[in-house]
Design an enzyme around this catalytic site. Sequence first.
Site, PDB file in Angstrom:
ATOM      1  N   SER A 206       0.793  -1.224   0.000  1.00 12.80           N
ATOM      2  CA  SER A 206       0.000   0.000   0.000  1.00 12.80           C
ATOM      3  C   SER A 206       0.822   1.269   0.000  1.00 12.80           C
ATOM      4  O   SER A 206       0.322   2.317  -0.412  1.00 12.80           O
ATOM      5  CB  SER A 206      -0.945   0.006   1.204  1.00 12.80           C
ATOM      6  N   HIS A 234      -5.739  -3.956  -0.640  1.00 10.41           N
ATOM      7  CA  HIS A 234      -5.636  -2.934  -1.681  1.00 10.41           C
ATOM      8  C   HIS A 234      -5.756  -3.540  -3.077  1.00 10.41           C
ATOM      9  O   HIS A 234      -5.173  -3.037  -4.041  1.00 10.41           O
ATOM     10  CB  HIS A 234      -4.324  -2.165  -1.529  1.00 10.41           C
ATOM     11  N   LYS A 265     -12.460  -0.768   2.436  1.00  9.24           N
ATOM     12  CA  LYS A 265     -11.886   0.018   1.351  1.00  9.24           C
ATOM     13  C   LYS A 265     -12.849   0.000   0.161  1.00  9.24           C
ATOM     14  O   LYS A 265     -13.822   0.739   0.149  1.00  9.24           O
ATOM     15  CB  LYS A 265     -10.492  -0.498   1.018  1.00  9.24           C
TER      16      LYS A 265
END
Length: 419
Positions: A206, A234, A265
């Site tokens: 990340s 991610h 996320k």
Amino acid sequence: MWAAGWRRAAAGAGPRGHRAHSALAQLSGILEAELKGIQESGLWKNERVITSPQGSHVHVDGVSGGILNFCANNYLGLSSHPEVIQAGVQALKDFGAGLSSSRFICGTQTIHKNLEAKLARFHRREAAILFPSCFDANAGFFEALLTPEDAVLSDELNHASIIDGIRLCKAQKYRYRHLDMADLEVKLREAQKHRLRVVATDGVFSMDGDIAPLREICRIASRYGALVFVDECHATGFLGPTGRGTDELLGVMDQVTVINSTLGKALGGASGGYTTGPEALVSLLRQRARPYIFSNSLPPALIGCASKALDLLMGNNTLVQSMAAKTHRFRSKMQAAGFTISGADHPICPVMLGDARLASCVADDMLKRGIFVIAFSYPVVPRGKARIRVQISAVHSEEDIDHCVEAFVEVGRLHGVLP
């Protein structure tokens, strides 16, 4: 007499009160020195306060007008999607504010089981288990599975939650150089004496925006009889043709043993994490994973939001397809302007600046120009590698991206980053 003595001690009188006061004074001195050091080194992190819902445009306390947000993990723009919000409201009405319990006592509702089944189907795995966060999923996995007879091999730049999870377990620990497959093979050869061998890696790192070479990792792991664990926080929702992550992108979905990821996320942006993999492993985690056993279950509204986000993703991959073009637009324009952008082909676009104080000043001046970005410095990244991590979202327009690049060029020239 006893009461009077207690009152004197509480007020700081007497030997006990004096010792307590001295200890508190000592603590205060230590803390003040630490905080002063952080400030003087330029590493102080201020929290900017958003006064609006999360999105590509936000309002920030103390800043007039709308601000373009380029620092959220809101990859698909679903944090404020009306259908996601409505699903959360409906779950709140139907199932209440929370369970006031851990899962194994009275904290499991039908919606928890349904979301776990949906996550397993999405990742094409046998089963899934929800955790309060992916940090907790990583803390729970290694300790529950690995013993002193086992070994875990970890990329040196893995996320802090993987590192901390590995610290909690009693397995033998090997660390291989970042993305260095030759070093991984050397370490796996050394680890052959152990019962289980688990290679642990982020799918996407990340802070750097680089993608783990999962094809090579899986090939080497297979050669040495090792399992592969991937943290996909991610990647889940937007990498790969249908957004299933790094293993789909690189064609190794059938070779990765365990995936840990997040609901916080791309999948709605709230909170919550999960592990998905073999059914027997998930069953073991329900029995032994401490963050699962000793934490309240996820609240219904959060479950409703994440479930709807997953439905939207699986029903239409238009958002997924738009990410690549927008990411390429930002990266190519920034590189053409003369900036160094770490990683490749990922919406995490770290603008490398090196100096922590410079990165902080650039971020402040970007905000003055209507762009919300954050400087990252030690201890989040190594000393001397400070950066501004720009994150592209599916809901950014081409005009948004171009405006961000223009602001970077102006600020970069102001601070001597660009000629």
